[in-house]
Design a protein around this motif. Sequence first.
Motif, PDB file in Angstrom:
ATOM      1  N   VAL A  30      -2.426   4.429   0.149  1.00  0.00           N
ATOM      2  CA  VAL A  30      -2.470   2.810  -0.273  1.00  0.00           C
ATOM      3  C   VAL A  30      -1.188   2.128   0.035  1.00  0.00           C
ATOM      4  CG1 VAL A  30      -2.815   1.017  -1.890  1.00  0.00           C
ATOM      5  CG2 VAL A  30      -4.251   3.430  -1.964  1.00  0.00           C
ATOM      6  N   TYR A  31       0.014   2.951  -0.100  1.00  0.00           N
ATOM      7  CA  TYR A  31       1.652   2.416   0.128  1.00  0.00           C
ATOM      8  C   TYR A  31       1.475   2.009   1.532  1.00  0.00           C
ATOM      9  CZ  TYR A  31       6.385   2.618   0.689  1.00  0.00           C
ATOM     10  OH  TYR A  31       7.948   2.413   0.844  1.00  0.00           O
ATOM     11  N   TYR A  32       1.121   2.948   2.402  1.00  0.00           N
ATOM     12  CA  TYR A  32       0.935   2.828   3.752  1.00  0.00           C
ATOM     13  C   TYR A  32       0.264   1.792   4.074  1.00  0.00           C
ATOM     14  CZ  TYR A  32      -0.198   3.494   8.767  1.00  0.00           C
ATOM     15  OH  TYR A  32      -0.263   3.744  10.112  1.00  0.00           O
ATOM     16  N   THR A  33      -0.966   1.475   3.750  1.00  0.00           N
ATOM     17  CA  THR A  33      -1.669   0.388   4.046  1.00  0.00           C
ATOM     18  C   THR A  33      -1.123  -0.828   3.792  1.00  0.00           C
ATOM     19  OG1 THR A  33      -3.813   1.715   4.114  1.00  0.00           O
ATOM     20  CG2 THR A  33      -4.050  -0.684   3.928  1.00  0.00           C
ATOM     21  N   ASN A  34      -0.579  -0.964   2.664  1.00  0.00           N
ATOM     22  CA  ASN A  34       0.344  -2.254   1.984  1.00  0.00           C
ATOM     23  C   ASN A  34       1.419  -2.636   3.090  1.00  0.00           C
ATOM     24  OD1 ASN A  34      -1.751  -2.560  -0.059  1.00  0.00           O
ATOM     25  ND2 ASN A  34      -0.227  -1.806  -1.731  1.00  0.00           N
ATOM     26  N   LEU A  35       2.005  -1.454   3.221  1.00  0.00           N
ATOM     27  CA  LEU A  35       3.215  -1.821   4.299  1.00  0.00           C
ATOM     28  C   LEU A  35       2.810  -2.485   5.578  1.00  0.00           C
ATOM     29  CD1 LEU A  35       5.283   1.638   3.708  1.00  0.00           C
ATOM     30  CD2 LEU A  35       5.987  -0.572   2.998  1.00  0.00           C
ATOM     31  N   ARG A  36       1.935  -1.789   6.168  1.00  0.00           N
ATOM     32  CA  ARG A  36       1.160  -2.445   7.277  1.00  0.00           C
ATOM     33  C   ARG A  36       0.950  -3.971   7.237  1.00  0.00           C
ATOM     34  NH1 ARG A  36       0.288   1.267  12.104  1.00  0.00           N
ATOM     35  NH2 ARG A  36      -0.110  -0.732  12.655  1.00  0.00           N
ATOM     36  N   GLY A  37       0.384  -4.279   6.076  1.00  0.00           N
ATOM     37  CA  GLY A  37       0.085  -5.588   5.682  1.00  0.00           C
ATOM     38  C   GLY A  37       1.273  -6.670   5.771  1.00  0.00           C
ATOM     39  N   PHE A  38       2.543  -5.978   5.007  1.00  0.00           N
ATOM     40  CA  PHE A  38       3.629  -6.774   4.686  1.00  0.00           C
ATOM     41  C   PHE A  38       4.296  -6.962   6.048  1.00  0.00           C
ATOM     42  CE2 PHE A  38       4.248  -4.531   0.349  1.00  0.00           C
ATOM     43  CZ  PHE A  38       3.229  -5.425  -0.077  1.00  0.00           C
ATOM     44  N   GLU A 103       8.892 -11.191  -2.506  1.00  0.00           N
ATOM     45  CA  GLU A 103       7.464 -10.670  -3.062  1.00  0.00           C
ATOM     46  C   GLU A 103       7.139  -9.122  -2.362  1.00  0.00           C
ATOM     47  OE1 GLU A 103       2.885 -11.541  -4.220  1.00  0.00           O
ATOM     48  OE2 GLU A 103       4.240 -12.909  -3.386  1.00  0.00           O
ATOM     49  N   THR A 104       7.313  -9.217  -0.951  1.00  0.00           N
ATOM     50  CA  THR A 104       7.223  -7.994  -0.370  1.00  0.00           C
ATOM     51  C   THR A 104       7.955  -6.907  -0.860  1.00  0.00           C
ATOM     52  OG1 THR A 104       8.369  -8.602   1.631  1.00  0.00           O
ATOM     53  CG2 THR A 104       5.832  -9.054   1.485  1.00  0.00           C
ATOM     54  N   VAL A 105       9.297  -7.338  -0.938  1.00  0.00           N
ATOM     55  CA  VAL A 105      10.435  -6.262  -0.984  1.00  0.00           C
ATOM     56  C   VAL A 105      10.395  -5.788  -2.519  1.00  0.00           C
ATOM     57  CG1 VAL A 105      12.860  -5.942  -1.300  1.00  0.00           C
ATOM     58  CG2 VAL A 105      11.784  -7.154   0.574  1.00  0.00           C
ATOM     59  N   LYS A 106      10.015  -6.669  -3.508  1.00  0.00           N
ATOM     60  CA  LYS A 106       9.668  -6.288  -4.871  1.00  0.00           C
ATOM     61  C   LYS A 106       8.431  -5.585  -4.947  1.00  0.00           C
ATOM     62  CE  LYS A 106      12.144 -10.234  -7.179  1.00  0.00           C
ATOM     63  NZ  LYS A 106      11.797 -11.370  -7.810  1.00  0.00           N
ATOM     64  N   LEU A 107       7.566  -5.603  -4.299  1.00  0.00           N
ATOM     65  CA  LEU A 107       6.189  -4.762  -4.073  1.00  0.00           C
ATOM     66  C   LEU A 107       6.857  -3.286  -3.901  1.00  0.00           C
ATOM     67  CD1 LEU A 107       3.481  -7.277  -3.326  1.00  0.00           C
ATOM     68  CD2 LEU A 107       3.713  -5.640  -5.638  1.00  0.00           C
ATOM     69  N   VAL A 108       7.340  -3.059  -2.605  1.00  0.00           N
ATOM     70  CA  VAL A 108       7.842  -1.951  -2.252  1.00  0.00           C
ATOM     71  C   VAL A 108       8.778  -1.141  -3.320  1.00  0.00           C
ATOM     72  CG1 VAL A 108       9.258  -0.900  -0.386  1.00  0.00           C
ATOM     73  CG2 VAL A 108       7.852  -2.635   0.319  1.00  0.00           C
TER      74      VAL A 108
END
Length: 157
Positions: A30-38, A103-108
Amino acid sequence: MKTTDYLSLDTKKTKKVSDELQNLLADFQVYYTNLRGFHWNVVGKQFFKLHDKFEELYDVVSAQIDEIAERILMLGETPNHNFSDYLKVSEIKETGVVSKETETVKLVLDYLKVLIAKERKIVELAGDANDEVTADLMVGYLEGQEKTVWMLTAFLS
């Protein structure tokens, strides 16, 4: 013939390790997929830096996903491979479209906090099972992730 017949490990103890690795695998997917979206959707003044950083991160995570799945196999279990299975157990949740830089950095950073806690637990369980290989794998992940946390928190400062 099984791999575990030759590893001199207690399969009852390594079952606990492989169960935790299954959960970690789900989080990594899921982390990988979210990173792709970011990577695809980030916008702003830091676009070029973050676009490149997210690509760097998901490339590393892609290799780690393979390593985790292979380690599960070495411990005599079968890695889950369906996203529906991952979503049932992953502590990291899918995001919608997120494009704001901070927001993307905080989520990571939030995701890394989850991964780091789980990897530390696996190091402990692997130690109890005399499974130095899994412990070493997790320690290697922790080393890179702690550096990433340091860099991302500096980025936000």
